[in-house]
Each structure stands twice: as C-alpha cells, then as structure tokens.
Design a protein around this motif. Structure first.
Motif, PDB file in Angstrom:
ATOM      1  N   ASP A  61     -10.954   1.616   8.005  1.00 24.08           N
ATOM      2  CA  ASP A  61      -9.570   1.810   8.422  1.00 24.08           C
ATOM      3  C   ASP A  61      -9.480   2.544   9.751  1.00 24.08           C
ATOM      4  O   ASP A  61      -8.540   2.344  10.513  1.00 24.08           O
ATOM      5  CB  ASP A  61      -8.796   2.604   7.358  1.00 24.08           C
ATOM      6  CG  ASP A  61      -8.548   1.789   6.097  1.00 24.08           C
ATOM      7  OD1 ASP A  61      -8.644   0.547   6.175  1.00 24.08           O
ATOM      8  OD2 ASP A  61      -8.254   2.388   5.047  1.00 24.08           O
ATOM      9  N   THR A 150      -2.439   1.834   8.355  1.00 22.86           N
ATOM     10  CA  THR A 150      -1.698   2.837   7.588  1.00 22.86           C
ATOM     11  C   THR A 150      -1.371   2.232   6.239  1.00 22.86           C
ATOM     12  O   THR A 150      -0.827   1.113   6.148  1.00 22.86           O
ATOM     13  CB  THR A 150      -0.392   3.211   8.318  1.00 22.86           C
ATOM     14  OG1 THR A 150      -0.708   3.642   9.625  1.00 22.86           O
ATOM     15  CG2 THR A 150       0.365   4.292   7.573  1.00 22.86           C
ATOM     16  N   HIS A 151      -1.714   2.953   5.188  1.00 19.88           N
ATOM     17  CA  HIS A 151      -1.415   2.497   3.828  1.00 19.88           C
ATOM     18  C   HIS A 151      -0.078   3.080   3.422  1.00 19.88           C
ATOM     19  O   HIS A 151       0.173   4.267   3.602  1.00 19.88           O
ATOM     20  CB  HIS A 151      -2.507   2.933   2.849  1.00 19.88           C
ATOM     21  CG  HIS A 151      -3.831   2.286   3.134  1.00 19.88           C
ATOM     22  ND1 HIS A 151      -4.089   0.974   2.830  1.00 19.88           N
ATOM     23  CD2 HIS A 151      -4.943   2.763   3.727  1.00 19.88           C
ATOM     24  CE1 HIS A 151      -5.317   0.666   3.205  1.00 19.88           C
ATOM     25  NE2 HIS A 151      -5.861   1.737   3.765  1.00 19.88           N
ATOM     26  N   VAL A 152       0.744   2.251   2.854  1.00 23.97           N
ATOM     27  CA  VAL A 152       2.057   2.701   2.391  1.00 23.97           C
ATOM     28  C   VAL A 152       2.114   2.510   0.900  1.00 23.97           C
ATOM     29  O   VAL A 152       1.853   1.420   0.368  1.00 23.97           O
ATOM     30  CB  VAL A 152       3.186   1.885   3.090  1.00 23.97           C
ATOM     31  CG1 VAL A 152       4.556   2.294   2.570  1.00 23.97           C
ATOM     32  CG2 VAL A 152       3.087   2.011   4.593  1.00 23.97           C
ATOM     33  N   GLU A 153       2.468   3.603   0.210  1.00 25.15           N
ATOM     34  CA  GLU A 153       2.611   3.542  -1.247  1.00 25.15           C
ATOM     35  C   GLU A 153       3.982   2.982  -1.578  1.00 25.15           C
ATOM     36  O   GLU A 153       4.977   3.293  -0.921  1.00 25.15           O
ATOM     37  CB  GLU A 153       2.458   4.941  -1.854  1.00 25.15           C
ATOM     38  CG  GLU A 153       1.056   5.524  -1.736  1.00 25.15           C
ATOM     39  CD  GLU A 153       0.042   4.761  -2.551  1.00 25.15           C
ATOM     40  OE1 GLU A 153       0.370   4.295  -3.665  1.00 25.15           O
ATOM     41  OE2 GLU A 153      -1.103   4.604  -2.069  1.00 25.15           O
ATOM     42  N   ILE A 154       4.042   2.178  -2.588  1.00 25.88           N
ATOM     43  CA  ILE A 154       5.316   1.627  -3.049  1.00 25.88           C
ATOM     44  C   ILE A 154       5.927   2.592  -4.041  1.00 25.88           C
ATOM     45  O   ILE A 154       5.251   3.030  -4.988  1.00 25.88           O
ATOM     46  CB  ILE A 154       5.093   0.252  -3.710  1.00 25.88           C
ATOM     47  CG1 ILE A 154       4.455  -0.717  -2.708  1.00 25.88           C
ATOM     48  CG2 ILE A 154       6.402  -0.305  -4.254  1.00 25.88           C
ATOM     49  CD1 ILE A 154       4.036  -2.032  -3.314  1.00 25.88           C
ATOM     50  N   SER A 155       7.172   2.956  -3.804  1.00 24.34           N
ATOM     51  CA  SER A 155       7.821   3.919  -4.718  1.00 24.34           C
ATOM     52  C   SER A 155       8.652   3.217  -5.760  1.00 24.34           C
ATOM     53  O   SER A 155       8.997   2.090  -5.683  1.00 24.34           O
ATOM     54  CB  SER A 155       8.682   4.886  -3.933  1.00 24.34           C
ATOM     55  OG  SER A 155       9.634   4.197  -3.172  1.00 24.34           O
TER      56      SER A 155
END
Length: 155
Positions: A61, A150-155
């Motif tokens: 990454d 960039t990793h984005v967490e799903i809320s």
C-alpha cells in the motif's frame, strides 16, 4: 419432367499448382541473422557474455520494493535512475579474476545489464533508498502521498 439418359461426364480442367506464398530458399541470406535474433530474444542468458540479473518487484500500500540478484557486482558499478515513473537500474558485472594458469572454460556470466520498470503510480523520488548486501540490491521506493492507497471502512 425430363430425364437425361445420356449423362455427360463433367468437363475436367487441368489443375494449376498453387504458388507458394514465399520460398524458404529466399530467406537463405537472412536465416543466420534470424536465428541469432531468436536466440537473443528467448535464451535465458541473453547471449554469450551478457548478464541478466533475476529479481522481484513488489508493491504494498505504501511502497514498491525491488530486489535484484547481483552476485559479484560492486556498488560502484551500479546506477539507479528515475525518469517520471520509469525506474532504470544499469551496471556491469566483471569476472576478470587473477589466477594462475590458463583459463580453459568458465560458466560465469559477465557484461552489462539493464533492468527497467514503469511503475503504475508516482513515487517520492527523494525518499528512495538503495542498499547492496550479500549480492542482492534492495531498492525501496515509497509511493507519493497522492498515490498511496487509502482504506475506507464501511459504517
């Protein structure tokens, strides 16, 4: 309905031989050159006296890492350059060793080498590091800030 009782045999025509698309004999003067080219393109050693280092280019990454196997190559004989996203590693491997007697046979490869790769994203050229240890060149190329994943967490 009419029937033809006296059937007539179909007319036979002389068959003309098809011309060959080209004659292999026409390649005579070029055959040796073509053979040399094929050997250079597909032989693992890339021809007599040339050195082709093995290696791996990996991506995480945050960075790219290049490992090239360069046994017997001194770091003063290696040049690493960037041009945009193109990485170029060039150098020379010499096998000239002093020894007694006449050299009759060797399987050691020598010569100049080039390793090039176009990276898919930009790197921070000022943060690139390189080291040579135990015959392995390690080049670490951190990705430019805008190129990092960039990793984005799903809320």
């Amino acid at each position: 309905m009419s029937t033809n009782t006296g059937s007539k045999a179909p007319e036979r025509r002389a068959v003309q031989p098809r011309p060959e698309p080209f004659s292999w004999g026409e390649l005579g003067p070029w055959a040796g050159r073509m053979q040399d080219l094929m050997e250079q393109m597909w032989s693992p050693g890339l021809g007599v006296g040339d050195f082709a280092p093995g290696g791996e280019l990996r991506e995480t990454d945050d960075a790219f890492t290049l490992e090239l196997d360069l046994p017997g190559v001194d770091k003063k004989d290696i040049t690493i350059d960037f041009s945009g996203r193109r990485l170029s590693v060039r150098g020379t491997k010499s096998t000239e060793k002093e020894g007694q007697g006449t050299l009759r046979h060797t399987t050691r490869t020598s010569g100049s080498f080039t390793y090039e790769a176009v990276l898919p994203v930009a790197v921070d050229e000022k943060a690139v590091t390189a080291s040579l240890a135990d015959g392995v060149l390690m080049v670490t190329m951190p990705k430019a800030t805008e190129a990092k994943t960039t990793h984005v967490e799903i809320s």
